[in-house]
Design an enzyme around this catalytic site. Structure first.
Site, PDB file in Angstrom:
ATOM      1  N   ASP A  35      38.497  49.298  45.145  1.00  0.00           N
ATOM      2  CA  ASP A  35      38.479  49.435  43.725  1.00  0.00           C
ATOM      3  C   ASP A  35      38.312  50.853  43.288  1.00  0.00           C
ATOM      4  OD1 ASP A  35      37.585  47.197  41.351  1.00  0.00           O
ATOM      5  OD2 ASP A  35      37.458  49.294  40.823  1.00  0.00           O
ATOM      6  N   ILE A  36      39.083  51.282  42.173  1.00  0.00           N
ATOM      7  CA  ILE A  36      38.722  52.781  41.763  1.00  0.00           C
ATOM      8  C   ILE A  36      37.528  53.140  41.172  1.00  0.00           C
ATOM      9  CG2 ILE A  36      40.050  52.324  39.470  1.00  0.00           C
ATOM     10  CD1 ILE A  36      41.681  54.754  40.459  1.00  0.00           C
ATOM     11  N   ASN A  71      37.368  36.933  38.003  1.00  0.00           N
ATOM     12  CA  ASN A  71      37.024  36.989  36.448  1.00  0.00           C
ATOM     13  C   ASN A  71      38.601  36.344  35.764  1.00  0.00           C
ATOM     14  OD1 ASN A  71      34.561  38.357  36.448  1.00  0.00           O
ATOM     15  ND2 ASN A  71      35.641  40.338  36.755  1.00  0.00           N
ATOM     16  N   GLY A  84      35.648  39.129  31.332  1.00  0.00           N
ATOM     17  CA  GLY A  84      35.897  40.751  31.498  1.00  0.00           C
ATOM     18  C   GLY A  84      37.059  41.071  32.407  1.00  0.00           C
ATOM     19  N   GLN A  85      37.934  39.847  32.400  1.00  0.00           N
ATOM     20  CA  GLN A  85      39.188  40.325  33.042  1.00  0.00           C
ATOM     21  C   GLN A  85      39.976  41.467  32.173  1.00  0.00           C
ATOM     22  OE1 GLN A  85      41.955  36.903  33.777  1.00  0.00           O
ATOM     23  NE2 GLN A  85      43.265  38.316  35.126  1.00  0.00           N
ATOM     24  N   SER A  86      40.185  42.588  33.072  1.00  0.00           N
ATOM     25  CA  SER A  86      40.930  43.397  32.584  1.00  0.00           C
ATOM     26  C   SER A  86      42.239  43.830  33.117  1.00  0.00           C
ATOM     27  CB  SER A  86      40.131  44.873  32.583  1.00  0.00           C
ATOM     28  OG  SER A  86      39.928  45.280  33.885  1.00  0.00           O
ATOM     29  N   HIS A 136      42.898  38.767  41.089  1.00  0.00           N
ATOM     30  CA  HIS A 136      42.412  39.531  42.115  1.00  0.00           C
ATOM     31  C   HIS A 136      41.003  38.928  42.395  1.00  0.00           C
ATOM     32  CE1 HIS A 136      41.892  41.483  38.161  1.00  0.00           C
ATOM     33  NE2 HIS A 136      40.723  41.532  38.532  1.00  0.00           N
ATOM     34  N   LEU A 137      40.661  39.094  43.695  1.00  0.00           N
ATOM     35  CA  LEU A 137      39.359  38.525  44.241  1.00  0.00           C
ATOM     36  C   LEU A 137      38.475  39.761  44.269  1.00  0.00           C
ATOM     37  CD1 LEU A 137      37.827  35.745  44.708  1.00  0.00           C
ATOM     38  CD2 LEU A 137      38.742  36.177  47.070  1.00  0.00           C
ATOM     39  N   HIS A 138      37.223  40.095  43.805  1.00  0.00           N
ATOM     40  CA  HIS A 138      36.523  41.347  44.134  1.00  0.00           C
ATOM     41  C   HIS A 138      35.321  40.861  45.174  1.00  0.00           C
ATOM     42  CE1 HIS A 138      36.800  43.401  39.865  1.00  0.00           C
ATOM     43  NE2 HIS A 138      37.197  42.028  39.729  1.00  0.00           N
TER      44      HIS A 138
HETATM   45  P1  5GP Z   1      38.760  42.595  36.465  1.00  0.00           P
HETATM   46  O1  5GP Z   1      37.880  43.429  35.236  1.00  0.00           O
HETATM   47  O2  5GP Z   1      40.003  42.621  35.936  1.00  0.00           O
HETATM   48  O3  5GP Z   1      37.962  41.561  36.899  1.00  0.00           O
HETATM   49  O4  5GP Z   1      39.043  43.801  37.356  1.00  0.00           O
HETATM   50  C1  5GP Z   1      39.977  44.826  37.587  1.00  0.00           C
HETATM   51  C2  5GP Z   1      39.351  45.918  38.450  1.00  0.00           C
HETATM   52  O5  5GP Z   1      40.460  46.531  38.857  1.00  0.00           O
HETATM   53  C3  5GP Z   1      38.287  46.692  37.975  1.00  0.00           C
HETATM   54  O6  5GP Z   1      37.157  46.412  38.994  1.00  0.00           O
HETATM   55  C4  5GP Z   1      39.009  48.127  37.975  1.00  0.00           C
HETATM   56  O7  5GP Z   1      37.962  49.121  38.467  1.00  0.00           O
HETATM   57  C5  5GP Z   1      40.192  48.050  39.069  1.00  0.00           C
HETATM   58  N1  5GP Z   1      41.517  48.828  38.609  1.00  0.00           N
HETATM   59  C6  5GP Z   1      41.854  49.063  37.475  1.00  0.00           C
HETATM   60  N2  5GP Z   1      42.919  49.998  37.593  1.00  0.00           N
HETATM   61  C7  5GP Z   1      42.942  49.997  38.947  1.00  0.00           C
HETATM   62  C8  5GP Z   1      43.578  51.194  39.625  1.00  0.00           C
HETATM   63  O8  5GP Z   1      44.633  51.828  39.358  1.00  0.00           O
HETATM   64  N3  5GP Z   1      43.470  51.121  41.112  1.00  0.00           N
HETATM   65  C9  5GP Z   1      42.443  50.696  41.659  1.00  0.00           C
HETATM   66  N4  5GP Z   1      42.368  50.868  42.708  1.00  0.00           N
HETATM   67  N5  5GP Z   1      41.638  49.836  40.971  1.00  0.00           N
HETATM   68  C10 5GP Z   1      41.919  49.473  39.786  1.00  0.00           C
END
Ligand code: 5GP
Ligand code: ZN
Length: 113
Positions: free
Chosen positions: A29-30, A86, A92-94, A99-101
């Site tokens: 994760d970034i 999420n 908080g899905q962005s 995707h699984l964290h």
């Molecule tokens: P969500 O909020 O949808 O559950 O998680 C999205 C995740 O993707 C966040 O933890 C965010 O830091 C990560 N993320 C978003 N854009 C990028 C990217 O371009 N590269 C990587 N490695 N992670 C990303």
């Protein structure tokens, strides 16, 4: 379709790859929220877990198997780790590609924020 995770899977956007096979891709994760924070994604684009159908059951299972494998390789399987998926805005899905964290390397709190 303009999906950042599809671009990462296609290597059009760079990522720190952790694992790859024919159906799953995993990368760092970034913006890590724990010492270990890895995202495990299916190569097939699925917007949210609500759109995962019975035909995707094996694929979803492979995501969890991949998480197990990475947790083992990183030495946190027995210490403990957290898997988070999420769905939609209040969770908080962005990024709308499931995707699984995999979070690990520190004590986790409950209830989550
Ligand atoms: P969500 O909020 O949808 O559950 O998680 C999205 C995740 O993707 C966040 O933890 C965010 O830091 C990560 N993320 C978003 N854009 C990028 C990217 O371009 N590269 C990587 N490695 N992670 C990303
Ligand atoms: Zn996608």
């Amino acid at each position: 379709m303009d999906c950042i995770f599809c671009k990462i899977i296609d290597k059009k956007i760079p990522s720190k790859m952790v694992y790859e096979d024919e159906s799953v891709y995993a990368f760092e994760d970034i913006h890590p929220q724990a010492p270990i924070h890895i995202l495990i994604v299916p190569k097939k684009h699925i917007d949210t877990i609500l759109e995962a159908k019975a035909e995707d059951n094996e694929l979803v299972g492979q995501m969890f198997q991949t998480a197990n494998k990475i947790a083992d390789e990183r030495g946190v399987a027995q210490r403990g780790f957290r898997l988070v998926l999420n769905c939609n805005s209040e969770a908080g899905q962005s990024v709308y590609h499931i995707h699984l964290h995999l979070l690990a390397g520190r004590a986790m709190h409950w209830p989550p924020g």
